[in-house]
Design a protein around this motif. Sequence first.
Motif, PDB file in Angstrom:
ATOM      1  N   THR A   1    -121.367  -1.038 -34.740  1.00 20.84           N
ATOM      2  CA  THR A   1    -121.049  -1.482 -36.090  1.00 20.84           C
ATOM      3  C   THR A   1    -121.510  -2.908 -36.332  1.00 20.84           C
ATOM      4  O   THR A   1    -121.550  -3.732 -35.420  1.00 20.84           O
ATOM      5  CB  THR A   1    -119.544  -1.386 -36.361  1.00 20.84           C
ATOM      6  N   GLY A   2    -121.857  -3.181 -37.583  1.00 21.69           N
ATOM      7  CA  GLY A   2    -122.278  -4.531 -37.930  1.00 21.69           C
ATOM      8  C   GLY A   2    -122.452  -4.700 -39.421  1.00 21.69           C
ATOM      9  O   GLY A   2    -122.177  -3.779 -40.208  1.00 21.69           O
ATOM     10  N   THR A   3    -122.912  -5.872 -39.823  1.00 19.99           N
ATOM     11  CA  THR A   3    -123.096  -6.197 -41.228  1.00 19.99           C
ATOM     12  C   THR A   3    -124.563  -6.539 -41.485  1.00 19.99           C
ATOM     13  O   THR A   3    -125.386  -6.578 -40.563  1.00 19.99           O
ATOM     14  CB  THR A   3    -122.217  -7.382 -41.641  1.00 19.99           C
ATOM     15  N   TYR A   4    -124.849  -6.827 -42.739  1.00 24.37           N
ATOM     16  CA  TYR A   4    -126.222  -7.170 -43.118  1.00 24.37           C
ATOM     17  C   TYR A   4    -126.671  -8.505 -42.529  1.00 24.37           C
ATOM     18  O   TYR A   4    -127.857  -8.823 -42.559  1.00 24.37           O
ATOM     19  CB  TYR A   4    -126.358  -7.160 -44.645  1.00 24.37           C
ATOM     20  N   ASP A   5    -125.741  -9.277 -41.957  1.00 16.26           N
ATOM     21  CA  ASP A   5    -126.119 -10.530 -41.291  1.00 16.26           C
ATOM     22  C   ASP A   5    -127.003 -10.257 -40.079  1.00 16.26           C
ATOM     23  O   ASP A   5    -127.798 -11.116 -39.687  1.00 16.26           O
ATOM     24  CB  ASP A   5    -124.873 -11.298 -40.839  1.00 16.26           C
ATOM     25  N   GLN A   6    -126.864  -9.075 -39.482  1.00 13.09           N
ATOM     26  CA  GLN A   6    -127.631  -8.735 -38.290  1.00 13.09           C
ATOM     27  C   GLN A   6    -128.826  -7.829 -38.591  1.00 13.09           C
ATOM     28  O   GLN A   6    -129.431  -7.261 -37.685  1.00 13.09           O
ATOM     29  CB  GLN A   6    -126.729  -8.025 -37.262  1.00 13.09           C
TER      30      GLN A   6
END
Length: 464
Positions: A95-100
Amino acid sequence: MVNKNLKNYLTDKDNKFSNIDFSTNLPLPIQTNEKITVTVLGANGTMGRNVAAIFASFGQCIVYMVCRSQEKANTAKEQAIQSVKAESIKNNLITGTYDQIESYIRHSNIVFESVSEDFKVKQDIYNMIRPYLKKDAIIATGTSGLSIRKLSDELGQYKNRFFGIHMFNPPYNLTLCELVVHSEEQKELAVQLKRYLKDKLNRTVVEVKDEPSFLGNRIGFFFIGEAMRLADKYQDQGGIDYIDSVLGCFTGRNMSPLVTADFVGLDVTKSIIDYIYDNVHDEYRNSFLSPEYLDHLVAENKLGHKVNRGFYYKDRDRKLMFVYDIKQKNYRLVNKYQFYFSNEMIKLLRNGQYEKAIELLINDESQEAILCKQMLLIYIVYSLKISSEVSSDIASCDDAMATGFSWIPPIALIELFGGKRTTRNLVNRYLDEKYQSIVNNEEFYDNVPEHSKYDFRSFLKAKY
């Protein structure tokens, strides 16, 4: 910034993703033991998280689930695991966000976009990811009907590596996957991608042209649109629940058509039919014209099952079901309609007497039986027409409706009616010229298969 799980994964000495030579092998290593990586953008949406689960379970892929916040991503991961009932896939989901986003995209063999059905939103996403794409990556959108060709314009050199991969909800149960090809230059790659979707992800793949709403939704929402139109026309007889009773599960579906619209979401239903109405200009166009009562309910945020207010709502405390009364513009208790033809059909179906059940329907001339016959017949004819125009195989309509909607397939329904000749006679008796002209076109109708690969019996439910 790269999160800890991703960083560990990308530096693992056994990671071979970057060494896959896509120029000499299949675009996806389905014939090797190599794992592939997938980034799902918009993974917190219902389809986004469910598609992520399909890749992680059936495809055994490492899947980066990208959401607007880490909290949304973590919740989506848990829901994805539940959707395929497989706790074992949790290590495949990162899981992650658009920052990565840069790190995710640079290491992904497939990038699957599942953001909202809005051209501008999707185009902004493509502009964001384009600088980081691997040169041999497959880029896909899960759109349910927007133009793939138009969307591909934002991808520059990756234009011909961009496909529509439209799965149906829930994909664990509904295996239909519409593969949308938008140019001749994609054909060779499409063959290989189709093989991957079929053999590795266990999808029922139908290749379709880049036409509004493709095949399954074009047919399904034509039928739902016609049911909504009839509910409006017969509002004095009851409207919504009256038409759903005429077209209940005994006609070959798990849910009646307006219950289906509630389950899909009235906002989604309206979006689909509006898009088709705006982009298709044939003589069947008015079947997709949104009725006033649907517009009203959507404006009131009564969006169906997901908010427990739509065409129907359930009072859980009192265990009562209510329906929207079109004429009164308010909710009332659902009526338990009793029609001779449907009651008798259900009795016969319970005893496995399928041919007698359809014979009873054919011979009944009550208003409700005629409405039922007409709706089943227009479903057959329109399905054949659209399948011949949108797919490469007229029989694709059976795959679309059986595995995308769990509705009785059109060609299987022809068999139930007694074959092509009997069906044509019924069309000529009960439908108008725009349907008659299709079945009376010998060159066209002769190409319709005599038999379906699906057994009609499994779709006929002995209940309303």
